[in-house]
Design an enzyme around this catalytic site. Structure first.
Site, PDB file in Angstrom:
ATOM      1  N   GLY A  76      26.244  41.829  25.426  1.00 37.99           N
ATOM      2  CA  GLY A  76      25.879  43.161  24.967  1.00 37.99           C
ATOM      3  C   GLY A  76      26.999  43.728  24.123  1.00 37.99           C
ATOM      4  O   GLY A  76      28.139  43.266  24.200  1.00 37.99           O
ATOM      5  N   GLY A 129      24.710  39.218  27.917  1.00 35.30           N
ATOM      6  CA  GLY A 129      23.470  39.628  27.256  1.00 35.30           C
ATOM      7  C   GLY A 129      22.766  38.491  26.532  1.00 35.30           C
ATOM      8  O   GLY A 129      21.543  38.512  26.372  1.00 35.30           O
ATOM      9  N   GLU A 152      31.130  38.879  33.340  1.00 37.62           N
ATOM     10  CA  GLU A 152      31.161  40.341  33.488  1.00 37.62           C
ATOM     11  C   GLU A 152      32.212  40.861  34.460  1.00 37.62           C
ATOM     12  O   GLU A 152      32.729  41.972  34.270  1.00 37.62           O
ATOM     13  CB  GLU A 152      29.785  40.857  33.919  1.00 37.62           C
ATOM     14  CG  GLU A 152      28.689  40.653  32.867  1.00 37.62           C
ATOM     15  CD  GLU A 152      27.952  39.329  32.997  1.00 37.62           C
ATOM     16  OE1 GLU A 152      28.412  38.442  33.748  1.00 37.62           O
ATOM     17  OE2 GLU A 152      26.909  39.183  32.347  1.00 37.62           O
ATOM     18  N   ASP A 160      24.695  40.693  35.356  1.00 37.47           N
ATOM     19  CA  ASP A 160      23.435  41.444  35.277  1.00 37.47           C
ATOM     20  C   ASP A 160      22.433  40.683  34.407  1.00 37.47           C
ATOM     21  O   ASP A 160      22.416  39.453  34.443  1.00 37.47           O
ATOM     22  CB  ASP A 160      23.703  42.891  34.808  1.00 37.47           C
ATOM     23  CG  ASP A 160      24.163  42.969  33.367  1.00 37.47           C
ATOM     24  OD1 ASP A 160      24.740  41.987  32.850  1.00 37.47           O
ATOM     25  OD2 ASP A 160      23.956  44.024  32.721  1.00 37.47           O
TER      26      ASP A 160
HETATM   27  C1  QUE Z   1      32.785  39.832  29.355  1.00 35.79           C
HETATM   28  C2  QUE Z   1      31.648  40.217  28.704  1.00 35.79           C
HETATM   29  C3  QUE Z   1      31.608  40.308  27.304  1.00 35.79           C
HETATM   30  C4  QUE Z   1      32.765  39.988  26.583  1.00 35.79           C
HETATM   31  C5  QUE Z   1      33.920  39.591  27.250  1.00 35.79           C
HETATM   32  C6  QUE Z   1      33.913  39.522  28.638  1.00 35.79           C
HETATM   33  C7  QUE Z   1      30.443  40.730  26.593  1.00 35.79           C
HETATM   34  C8  QUE Z   1      30.536  40.793  25.158  1.00 35.79           C
HETATM   35  C9  QUE Z   1      31.715  40.443  24.499  1.00 35.79           C
HETATM   36  C10 QUE Z   1      31.865  40.480  23.066  1.00 35.79           C
HETATM   37  C11 QUE Z   1      32.469  39.430  22.394  1.00 35.79           C
HETATM   38  C12 QUE Z   1      32.635  39.466  21.015  1.00 35.79           C
HETATM   39  C13 QUE Z   1      32.179  40.549  20.277  1.00 35.79           C
HETATM   40  C14 QUE Z   1      31.574  41.614  20.956  1.00 35.79           C
HETATM   41  C15 QUE Z   1      31.432  41.579  22.335  1.00 35.79           C
HETATM   42  O1  QUE Z   1      32.786  40.047  25.223  1.00 35.79           O
HETATM   43  O2  QUE Z   1      29.390  41.019  27.198  1.00 35.79           O
HETATM   44  O3  QUE Z   1      31.134  42.665  20.248  1.00 35.79           O
HETATM   45  O4  QUE Z   1      32.334  40.603  18.918  1.00 35.79           O
HETATM   46  O5  QUE Z   1      29.453  41.199  24.451  1.00 35.79           O
HETATM   47  O6  QUE Z   1      35.029  39.161  29.307  1.00 35.79           O
HETATM   48  O7  QUE Z   1      30.526  40.515  29.409  1.00 35.79           O
END
Ligand code: QUE
Length: 368
Positions: A76, A129, A152, A160
Site C-alpha cells: 500500500g 498490498g 508489516e 493484513d
Molecule cells: C513494510 C511494508 C511496506 C514497505 C516496507 C515495509 C509497504 C510498502 C512499501 C513501499 C515500498 C516502496 C515504495 C512505496 C512503499 O514498503 O507496504 O511507496 O516506493 O508499500 O517494511 O508493509
C-alpha cells in the site's frame, strides 16, 4: 501488450491502466518508480472496473501485472497514509487512515469473490498490498524473479489484506513465521506456501499475457482455458528452501506467545533460527503480539470475519505511534532505527492486545 493505445493518456499519473485484448481484461499497475505501490486513486479506479468486467459477458478473464522490471506491487502507499495521518493529528488531512483501508479491503474482497478467472502475473516484488491484489484471485503465476513477503510488523502494522486468513493455511507454522519475521520468499518458497498456484519463466511472462489475450474462450469453461494456457508455460522453479526449515520453524512457531517463540528460536543450534529471532527483535513489539493473536484467531475464522478483524486492528494501529515511527525510520529518514512505544515485549499488556480486537470508535467494515 505494451501498445500505448487510447487508454494510455488516461493512465498517466493515475498509476493503473486498463486494456481489453480479445476477451481478456488487462490491469497494469503503473507506478514503477514507487514499485507500483497501491494508492487510493488506483483503488478507486480498480473497483468500478472490476464490477464492470464481472458483469460484461465479453470479458472471459482478467489478468493483472506490474509495469517495470522490479515489482508486481510493493504494498500500500504507506507514505501517503503516513503524511495524511500526521496532517490529521494537526487538525487537517483527508482521513486516509480510514478511507484507504476501507477501499483496499473492499477491493481485496471484490477479487476474493470475483466470478471469473483473475490471473496475477507476479514477476518481481509482491509485498503487503501486492499480496492482497493477487492472493484472492484464482491464479497466481510466480517466477524465478518473484519476491514475496508480509513485512508489516516492521512498520508497526500486522499482516493484513487477508493475511490473517491466508497465513494460517500455510504448511505447519510457516504462516506465523512469515508474518512475524517478514521473511522474503522466492518463487519456489512462494509455490511451497501456496501463494503461487502456477510457475513460469520470467522472460515468458509477456508471452503468457499474449497467450491469454489470444485464447479461444469458446471451447470450455474460462477457468479450464486459463489452466491450459498456464500449463503450456509451466516450469519447475526448483526446491523450496522453506521446506527444509520446517522442523525448526514448526517447533518454534508452534508456541503461543511471542516470548516463547523467541526463547525457542534462541535455544536451537540453527543459524537461520537465530537470524529469525534477531529479525523479530527489530519489529514493533506491539505489532508482533497483535500479529500472533490475529493469526491464531484467523485460523478459526471465515474470510469475511478476518476482514472485519483486520479493519479493527488497523484502526488501532493508526491511532498508535508505531506505524508513524516505522514509516519515518524505514521510508522517510531511512535511519532504520525505529523507537517503538512501548519498546519491549513485557511492556505490551494482554489487555491492550485484547482491546484491539473489540469494536472501536468507528464503523466496522462488513463485507459479504
Ligand atoms: C513494510 C511494508 C511496506 C514497505 C516496507 C515495509 C509497504 C510498502 C512499501 C513501499 C515500498 C516502496 C515504495 C512505496 C512503499 O514498503 O507496504 O511507496 O516506493 O508499500 O517494511 O508493509
Amino acid at each position: 501488450m505494451t501498445d500505448k493505445t487510447d487508454g494510455w493518456d488516461e493512465w498517466e499519473g493515475i498509476g493503473v491502466g486498463f486494456d481489453v485484448v480479445g476477451r481478456l481484461g488487462v490491469i497494469t499497475l503503473d507506478r514503477p518508480k514507487a514499485l507500483n505501490a497501491l494508492t487510493l486513486p488506483m483503488i478507486d479506479r480498480l473497483r468500478p472496473r472490476l464490477d464492470e468486467w464481472a458483469a460484461d459477458d465479453g470479458i472471459a478473464a482478467v489478468a493483472i501485472h506490474g509495469a517495470g522490471e522490479r515489482a508486481f506491487c510493493a504494498g500500500g502507499d504507506v507514505i501517503a497514509i503516513y503524511e495524511d495521518g500526521l496532517a490529521h493529528k494537526a487538525g487537517a488531512g483527508y482521513g486516509l487512515t480510514h478511507s484507504f483501508f476501507i477501499g483496499e479491503y473492499s477491493l481485496n474482497h471484490q477479487i476474493h469473490t470475483f466470478p471469473k478467472p483473475y490471473v496475477s502475473l507476479v514477476n518481481g516484488i509482491s509485498m503487503g498490498g501486492g499480496f492482497g491484489l493477487s492472493v484472492h484471485g484464482s491464479h497466481r503465476v510466480v517466477t524465478e524473479r518473484t519476491t514475496f513477503a508480509m513485512p508489516e510488523v516492521g512498520i508497526g502494522l500486522f499482516p493484513d489484506v487477508g493475511g490473517t486468513w491466508f497465513l494460517p493455511q500455510c504448511p505447519g507454522r510457516v504462516g506465523r513465521f512469515l508474518g512475524l519475521t517478514a521473511h522474503r520468499c522466492d518463487g519456489p518458497d512462494g509455490m511451497y506456501v501456496g501463494y503461487g498456484t502456477h510457475a513460469a519463466a520470467a522472460d515468458r511472462i509477456g508471452d503468457v499475457l499474449d497467450a491469454l489475450s489470444t485464447a479461444d474462450w469458446s471451447r470450455e469453461q474460462a477457468y479450464g482455458v486459463v489452466d491450459s494456457v498456464l500449463a503450456r508455460f509451466a516450469v519447475d522453479l526448483g526446491p523450496a528452501e522453506l521446506a527444509a526449515s520446517r522442523p525448526w520453524v514448526d517447533a518454534a512457531f508452534g508456541h503461543d506467545s511471542v516470548e516463547a517463540i523467541l526463547d525457542a528460536l534462541d535455544a536451537t543450534e540453527v543459524e537461520e533460527a537465530h537470524a529469525s529471532a534477531a529479525a523479530m527483535r527489530r519489529m514493533s513489539p506491539t505489532s508482533l503480539k497483535l500479529a500472533l493473536e490475529a493469526l491464531t484467531r484467523g485460523a478459526e475464522m471465515a474470510y469475511r470475519d478476518c476482514v472485519t478483524m483486520e479493519y479493527r486492528l488497523m484502526q488501532t494501529c493508526m491511532a498508535r505511534n508505531d506505524f508513524f515511527e516505522g514509516i519515518r525510520a524505514l521510508l522517510i529518514d531511512k535511519d532504520k532505527k525505529p523507537r517503538w512505544q512501548p519498546p519491549d515485549l513485557p511492556s505490551v499488556t494482554d489487555a491492550e492486545i485484547s482491546a484491539a480486537f473489540e469494536p472501536g470508535d468507528f464503523k466496522d467494515l462488513i463485507v459479504n
